[in-house]
Scaffold this active site. Structure first.
Site, PDB file in Angstrom:
ATOM      1  N   HIS A  39       0.760  -1.174  -0.046  1.00 38.51           N
ATOM      2  CA  HIS A  39      -0.053   0.015  -0.028  1.00 38.51           C
ATOM      3  C   HIS A  39       0.799   1.101  -0.041  1.00 38.51           C
ATOM      4  O   HIS A  39       1.371   1.650   1.064  1.00 38.51           O
ATOM      5  CB  HIS A  39      -0.987  -0.091   1.178  1.00 38.51           C
ATOM      6  N   CYS A  40       0.858   2.011  -1.047  1.00 35.60           N
ATOM      7  CA  CYS A  40       1.758   2.975  -1.196  1.00 35.60           C
ATOM      8  C   CYS A  40       1.206   3.887  -2.467  1.00 35.60           C
ATOM      9  O   CYS A  40       0.395   3.359  -3.282  1.00 35.60           O
ATOM     10  CB  CYS A  40       3.284   3.069  -1.576  1.00 35.60           C
ATOM     11  N   TYR A  57      -7.873  17.529  -1.480  1.00 38.72           N
ATOM     12  CA  TYR A  57      -6.536  18.066  -0.835  1.00 38.72           C
ATOM     13  C   TYR A  57      -5.666  17.997  -2.111  1.00 38.72           C
ATOM     14  O   TYR A  57      -5.668  17.147  -3.050  1.00 38.72           O
ATOM     15  CB  TYR A  57      -5.970  17.243   0.233  1.00 38.72           C
ATOM     16  N   THR A  85      -6.988   9.532  -4.312  1.00 42.42           N
ATOM     17  CA  THR A  85      -7.994  10.475  -4.555  1.00 42.42           C
ATOM     18  C   THR A  85      -7.780  11.891  -5.282  1.00 42.42           C
ATOM     19  O   THR A  85      -8.378  12.262  -6.000  1.00 42.42           O
ATOM     20  CB  THR A  85      -8.924  10.714  -3.530  1.00 42.42           C
ATOM     21  N   ARG A 132     -10.365   0.491  -6.804  1.00 41.23           N
ATOM     22  CA  ARG A 132     -10.583   1.205  -5.161  1.00 41.23           C
ATOM     23  C   ARG A 132     -12.098   1.744  -5.132  1.00 41.23           C
ATOM     24  O   ARG A 132     -12.400   2.530  -5.961  1.00 41.23           O
ATOM     25  CB  ARG A 132      -9.617   1.965  -4.831  1.00 41.23           C
ATOM     26  N   ARG A 138     -14.134  12.552   3.778  1.00 42.05           N
ATOM     27  CA  ARG A 138     -13.451  13.892   3.887  1.00 42.05           C
ATOM     28  C   ARG A 138     -12.392  13.617   2.387  1.00 42.05           C
ATOM     29  O   ARG A 138     -11.752  14.527   2.299  1.00 42.05           O
ATOM     30  CB  ARG A 138     -12.521  13.729   5.137  1.00 42.05           C
ATOM     31  N   TYR A 165     -12.103   1.458   1.318  1.00 43.30           N
ATOM     32  CA  TYR A 165     -11.563   2.250   2.213  1.00 43.30           C
ATOM     33  C   TYR A 165     -12.746   2.828   3.042  1.00 43.30           C
ATOM     34  O   TYR A 165     -13.449   3.659   2.327  1.00 43.30           O
ATOM     35  CB  TYR A 165     -10.779   3.385   1.456  1.00 43.30           C
ATOM     36  N   HIS A 189      -6.367  -0.468   5.862  1.00 40.34           N
ATOM     37  CA  HIS A 189      -6.213  -0.226   7.127  1.00 40.34           C
ATOM     38  C   HIS A 189      -6.891  -0.829   8.052  1.00 40.34           C
ATOM     39  O   HIS A 189      -7.640  -0.153   8.974  1.00 40.34           O
ATOM     40  CB  HIS A 189      -6.238   1.376   7.136  1.00 40.34           C
ATOM     41  N   ASP A 258       2.120   3.055   3.142  1.00 39.44           N
ATOM     42  CA  ASP A 258       1.353   4.138   3.034  1.00 39.44           C
ATOM     43  C   ASP A 258       2.121   5.380   2.552  1.00 39.44           C
ATOM     44  O   ASP A 258       1.384   6.427   2.732  1.00 39.44           O
ATOM     45  CB  ASP A 258       0.393   4.134   3.961  1.00 39.44           C
TER      46      ASP A 258
HETATM   47  C1  0GY Z   1      -4.146   6.476   2.536  1.00 41.41           C
HETATM   48  C2  0GY Z   1      -5.375   7.072   3.201  1.00 41.41           C
HETATM   49  C3  0GY Z   1      -5.619   8.367   2.790  1.00 41.41           C
HETATM   50  C4  0GY Z   1      -5.813   9.062   1.535  1.00 41.41           C
HETATM   51  C5  0GY Z   1      -6.189   8.361   0.416  1.00 41.41           C
HETATM   52  O1  0GY Z   1      -6.457   8.243  -1.944  1.00 41.41           O
HETATM   53  C6  0GY Z   1      -6.109   8.978  -0.935  1.00 41.41           C
HETATM   54  O2  0GY Z   1      -6.290  10.151  -1.002  1.00 41.41           O
HETATM   55  O3  0GY Z   1      -6.045   7.043   0.248  1.00 41.41           O
HETATM   56  C7  0GY Z   1      -6.156   9.127   4.037  1.00 41.41           C
HETATM   57  O4  0GY Z   1      -6.442  10.440   3.682  1.00 41.41           O
HETATM   58  O5  0GY Z   1      -6.770   8.541   5.045  1.00 41.41           O
HETATM   59  O6  0GY Z   1      -4.330   5.078   2.462  1.00 41.41           O
HETATM   60  O7  0GY Z   1      -3.516   6.854   1.699  1.00 41.41           O
END
Ligand code: 0GY
Length: 303
Positions: A39-40, A57, A85, A132, A138, A165, A189, A258
């Site tokens: 997971h990265c 973001y 995302t 995914r 958020r 997720y 997670h 991560d």
């Molecule tokens: C993660 C967790 C986060 C973000 C994302 O795709 C993403 O923007 O997964 C988070 O903010 O909890 O696993 O990278």
């Protein structure tokens, strides 16, 4: 593909983002041979692979070259790169990393349900092996479930799995949807447990039940840096949750750094220290090999 603004200069979101650790420590724990960081992410670079208009973001750039350098520094052999995302459904940054990885990386995409078969097949050839679904409000405007069901049908012929997720508090509402999906499901997670609550309390028991009653459900025991309230001095409050899942479902667990740790506000995670967390959740060499080698290789490199 997501809409982007051509040649936009991206500024990272200061309140939501810390730049990844510039010089992570060398882990004390020696990873087993052929270990996979499952997971990265890669981010941008924004001037080449612009961030999506609908993002919540803006990260700093985190390139494939930096990811490969981290992999080598920590002692991993392979990576699974998950579409973040901030890139929406424009998977070009991940595809670019996969195609230049010498077959040492696989990917998880974000797609629209009306994606063409040709595009899906090209992604498969590049190394994508999953899609995914994100329910963290958020991060995304959560998609209606019928659209996700349609997307799940599109990826099935390719033998892909679904990465999901969500926050622990959302699991009761999502339970029937998740259990209705008939591919392998990997929960990011470990379903984001609230670590102030007991491991054997009702909230985490629901997640354990999900895995116990559905053998297509896997868990990533990652994210200690974002789940811990104690913080980087050991992340000990997360360990009992991850260890419980590891020991109960040893053949359905994955782990990842991560990196580059989007949206961590409390500290800059030291990736070497994250690797040193692994023996706390997988204390034996047998369990470590399943977590880091056998399981990810079976899921990502067998087909
Ligand atoms: C993660 C967790 C986060 C973000 C994302 O795709 C993403 O923007 O997964 C988070 O903010 O909890 O696993 O990278």
């Amino acid at each position: 593909m997501s809409k982007t603004i051509a040649h936009e200069k991206f500024e990272m979101t200061p309140k939501d983002w810390r730049v990844w650790h510039p010089s992570p420590s060398k882990p004390v724990f020696k990873l087993p041979k052929d270990a996979v960081d499952a997971h990265c992410h890669v981010f941008g670079p924004g001037d080449k692979f612009p961030f999506a208009l609908e993002r919540k973001y803006t990260p700093c750039d985190a390139s494939k070259e930096q990811l490969w350098a981290l992999r080598d520094h920590l002692g991993f052999s392979r990576n699974v790169i998950v579409q973040a995302t901030c890139h929406g459904t424009d998977n070009r940054a991940v595809i670019d990393a996969l195609t230049s990885s010498n077959d040492m990386a696989r990917g998880v995409a974000s797609i629209k349900a009306d994606i063409s078969d040709t595009e899906l097949q090209a992604m498969h050839r590049a190394g994508m092996r999953g899609v995914r679904f994100n329910f963290v409000k958020r991060l995304v405007d959560v998609l209606p479930k019928d659209i996700l069901v349609a997307a799940s049908q599109r990826i099935k012929p390719l033998g892909w799995h679904i990465v999901i997720y969500f926050e622990a508090a959302e699991l009761p509402e999502l339970y029937d949807f998740i259990t209705s999906l008939d591919t392998i499901i990997v929960v990011d997670h470990m379903g984001r447990p609230d670590v102030r609550k007991p491991v054997n309390g009702p909230e985490f028991a629901l997640f354990t039940k999900l895995m116990r009653e559905h053998d297509n459900i896997w868990a990533k025991l990652s994210g200690q840096e974002r789940l811990s309230l104690q913080g980087p001095n050991g992340y000990d409050d997360v360990a009992p949750f991850a260890r419980h899942i590891a020991e109960t479902f040893p053949d359905r667990i994955l782990w990842g750094t991560d990196w580059p740790h989007p949206n961590i506000k409390t500290h800059t995670p030291d990736d070497g220290k994250l690797v040193d967390f692994i023996p706390k959740i997988a204390p034996t060499a047998t369990l470590q090999k399943k977590l880091l080698v056998d399981n990810p290789m079976r899921l990502y490199w067998q087909k």
